[in-house]
Design an enzyme around this catalytic site. Structure first.
Site, PDB file in Angstrom:
ATOM      1  N   SER A  65     -78.835  24.261 -61.785  1.00 34.28           N
ATOM      2  CA  SER A  65     -79.004  25.629 -62.274  1.00 34.28           C
ATOM      3  C   SER A  65     -77.746  26.180 -62.934  1.00 34.28           C
ATOM      4  O   SER A  65     -77.830  27.001 -63.843  1.00 34.28           O
ATOM      5  CB  SER A  65     -79.450  26.533 -61.125  1.00 34.28           C
ATOM      6  OG  SER A  65     -80.765  26.194 -60.731  1.00 34.28           O
ATOM      7  N   VAL A  90     -82.384  27.432 -56.539  1.00 33.88           N
ATOM      8  CA  VAL A  90     -81.148  27.320 -55.775  1.00 33.88           C
ATOM      9  C   VAL A  90     -81.474  27.634 -54.320  1.00 33.88           C
ATOM     10  O   VAL A  90     -82.021  28.700 -54.025  1.00 33.88           O
ATOM     11  CB  VAL A  90     -80.064  28.274 -56.300  1.00 33.88           C
ATOM     12  CG1 VAL A  90     -78.713  27.968 -55.667  1.00 33.88           C
ATOM     13  CG2 VAL A  90     -79.948  28.182 -57.823  1.00 33.88           C
ATOM     14  N   THR A  95     -72.701  25.971 -47.143  1.00 35.08           N
ATOM     15  CA  THR A  95     -71.462  26.574 -47.663  1.00 35.08           C
ATOM     16  C   THR A  95     -71.780  27.741 -48.604  1.00 35.08           C
ATOM     17  O   THR A  95     -72.927  27.948 -48.985  1.00 35.08           O
ATOM     18  CB  THR A  95     -70.658  25.516 -48.458  1.00 35.08           C
ATOM     19  OG1 THR A  95     -71.325  25.278 -49.706  1.00 35.08           O
ATOM     20  CG2 THR A  95     -70.515  24.227 -47.668  1.00 35.08           C
ATOM     21  N   HIS A  97     -71.412  27.863 -51.619  1.00 32.73           N
ATOM     22  CA  HIS A  97     -71.697  27.405 -52.986  1.00 32.73           C
ATOM     23  C   HIS A  97     -72.935  28.079 -53.564  1.00 32.73           C
ATOM     24  O   HIS A  97     -72.986  28.413 -54.747  1.00 32.73           O
ATOM     25  CB  HIS A  97     -71.861  25.886 -52.984  1.00 32.73           C
ATOM     26  CG  HIS A  97     -71.774  25.295 -54.343  1.00 32.73           C
ATOM     27  ND1 HIS A  97     -72.769  24.520 -54.889  1.00 32.73           N
ATOM     28  CD2 HIS A  97     -70.804  25.382 -55.290  1.00 32.73           C
ATOM     29  CE1 HIS A  97     -72.420  24.152 -56.109  1.00 32.73           C
ATOM     30  NE2 HIS A  97     -71.225  24.660 -56.377  1.00 32.73           N
TER      31      HIS A  97
HETATM   32  N1  LIG Z   1     -77.220  23.264 -54.702  1.00 36.19           N
HETATM   33  C1  LIG Z   1     -77.922  23.474 -55.879  1.00 36.19           C
HETATM   34  C2  LIG Z   1     -77.382  23.208 -57.134  1.00 36.19           C
HETATM   35  N2  LIG Z   1     -76.114  22.736 -57.239  1.00 36.19           N
HETATM   36  C3  LIG Z   1     -75.622  22.098 -58.453  1.00 36.19           C
HETATM   37  C4  LIG Z   1     -75.105  23.106 -59.494  1.00 36.19           C
HETATM   38  O1  LIG Z   1     -76.170  23.840 -60.063  1.00 36.19           O
HETATM   39  C5  LIG Z   1     -74.374  22.351 -60.624  1.00 36.19           C
HETATM   40  O2  LIG Z   1     -75.299  21.487 -61.265  1.00 36.19           O
HETATM   41  C6  LIG Z   1     -73.195  21.553 -60.103  1.00 36.19           C
HETATM   42  O3  LIG Z   1     -72.333  22.405 -59.377  1.00 36.19           O
HETATM   43  C7  LIG Z   1     -72.422  20.865 -61.253  1.00 36.19           C
HETATM   44  O4  LIG Z   1     -72.006  21.835 -62.176  1.00 36.19           O
HETATM   45  N3  LIG Z   1     -78.099  23.443 -58.242  1.00 36.19           N
HETATM   46  C8  LIG Z   1     -79.385  23.924 -58.154  1.00 36.19           C
HETATM   47  O5  LIG Z   1     -80.040  24.118 -59.178  1.00 36.19           O
HETATM   48  N4  LIG Z   1     -79.928  24.187 -56.930  1.00 36.19           N
HETATM   49  C9  LIG Z   1     -79.238  23.988 -55.791  1.00 36.19           C
HETATM   50  O6  LIG Z   1     -79.781  24.251 -54.681  1.00 36.19           O
HETATM   51  C1  LIG Z   2     -76.671  25.899 -53.768  1.00 35.25           C
HETATM   52  C2  LIG Z   2     -75.920  24.700 -53.383  1.00 35.25           C
HETATM   53  O1  LIG Z   2     -75.048  24.194 -54.089  1.00 35.25           O
HETATM   54  C3  LIG Z   2     -76.124  24.219 -51.992  1.00 35.25           C
HETATM   55  O2  LIG Z   2     -77.489  23.924 -51.823  1.00 35.25           O
HETATM   56  C4  LIG Z   2     -75.291  22.990 -51.694  1.00 35.25           C
HETATM   57  O3  LIG Z   2     -75.410  22.791 -50.296  1.00 35.25           O
HETATM   58  P1  LIG Z   2     -74.110  22.953 -49.377  1.00 35.25           P
HETATM   59  O4  LIG Z   2     -73.698  24.418 -49.443  1.00 35.25           O
HETATM   60  O5  LIG Z   2     -74.578  22.556 -47.978  1.00 35.25           O
HETATM   61  O6  LIG Z   2     -73.041  22.023 -49.906  1.00 35.25           O
END
Ligand SMILES: Nc1c(NC[C@H](O)[C@H](O)[C@H](O)CO)[nH]c(=O)[nH]c1=O
Ligand SMILES: CC(=O)[C@@H](O)COP(=O)(O)O
Length: 163
Positions: A65, A90, A95, A97
């Site tokens: 995303s 997402v 974390t 993140h």
């Molecule tokens: N954890 C999720 C992600 N993480 C990846 C990031 O979006 C991105 O692609 C990465 O950090 C490299 O730049 N993306 C999602 O769409 N959904 C998630 O739950």
């Molecule tokens: C949204 C994310 O990047 C997340 O799902 C990644 O999982 P985590 O926070 O356990 O590393």
């Protein structure tokens, strides 16, 4: 919860503008593809239902995303479109993140709407669990992809009203 009160796939078809002749881009995240593929299916089928031709729907995928903003920017600049739909899912992990990804996409899509002259639709699910995401991708709360497609058609019509 807002979605508890308003199914994502409920709309009045007579209020939806005809999409014939409109070119619409869809950028979809590959993360959680079991969910985003359902969002894409909902958006695609809804656009067809309201007259958009298959050849006028341009679909590209991005890794996650976070990359939706850049993917949408490419479509806006190079694909001669009336609107772009961004679809992603997402899901909260262990974390912070989640927060940063969601905030980035929200700000990025907002900035694209401000910078360019076509609507960019925010079809992002931001959920606490996979179960909540599935419920909003063709489950009991409808399909966010349907909502995004309807929104795109309505915003194209609004845009053209003020051309
Ligand atoms: N954890 C999720 C992600 N993480 C990846 C990031 O979006 C991105 O692609 C990465 O950090 C490299 O730049 N993306 C999602 O769409 N959904 C998630 O739950
Ligand atoms: C949204 C994310 O990047 C997340 O799902 C990644 O999982 P985590 O926070 O356990 O590393």
């Amino acid at each position: 919860m807002a979605t508890e009160l308003h199914n994502l796939s409920s709309y009045n078809a007579s209020d939806v503008p005809n999409g014939t002749g409109k070119r619409i881009g869809i950028v979809v995240s590959e993360w959680n593809t079991n969910v985003t593929s359902k969002l894409l299916e909902g958006a695609y089928e809804t656009l067809l239902k309201f007259g958009v031709k298959p050849e006028d729907i341009i679909i590209d995928s991005v890794p996650g995303s976070f990359e939706l903003t850049y993917g949408a920017k490419l479509l806006i600049e190079r694909a001669n479109l009336h609107a772009v739909i961004a679809l992603g899912c997402v899901i909260q992990g262990e974390t912070p993140h989640f927060t940063f990804v969601c905030q980035s996409v929200t700000q990025g899509i907002t900035e694209l709407n401000l910078k360019y002259n076509i609507p960019v639709i925010f079809g992002l699910l931001t959920t606490n669990s996979l179960e909540q995401a599935k419920a909003r991708a063709g489950g009991r709360h409808g399909n966010k992809g349907d909502e995004a497609a309807i929104t795109a058609l309505k915003m194209i019509a609004l845009n053209e009203k003020y051309k």
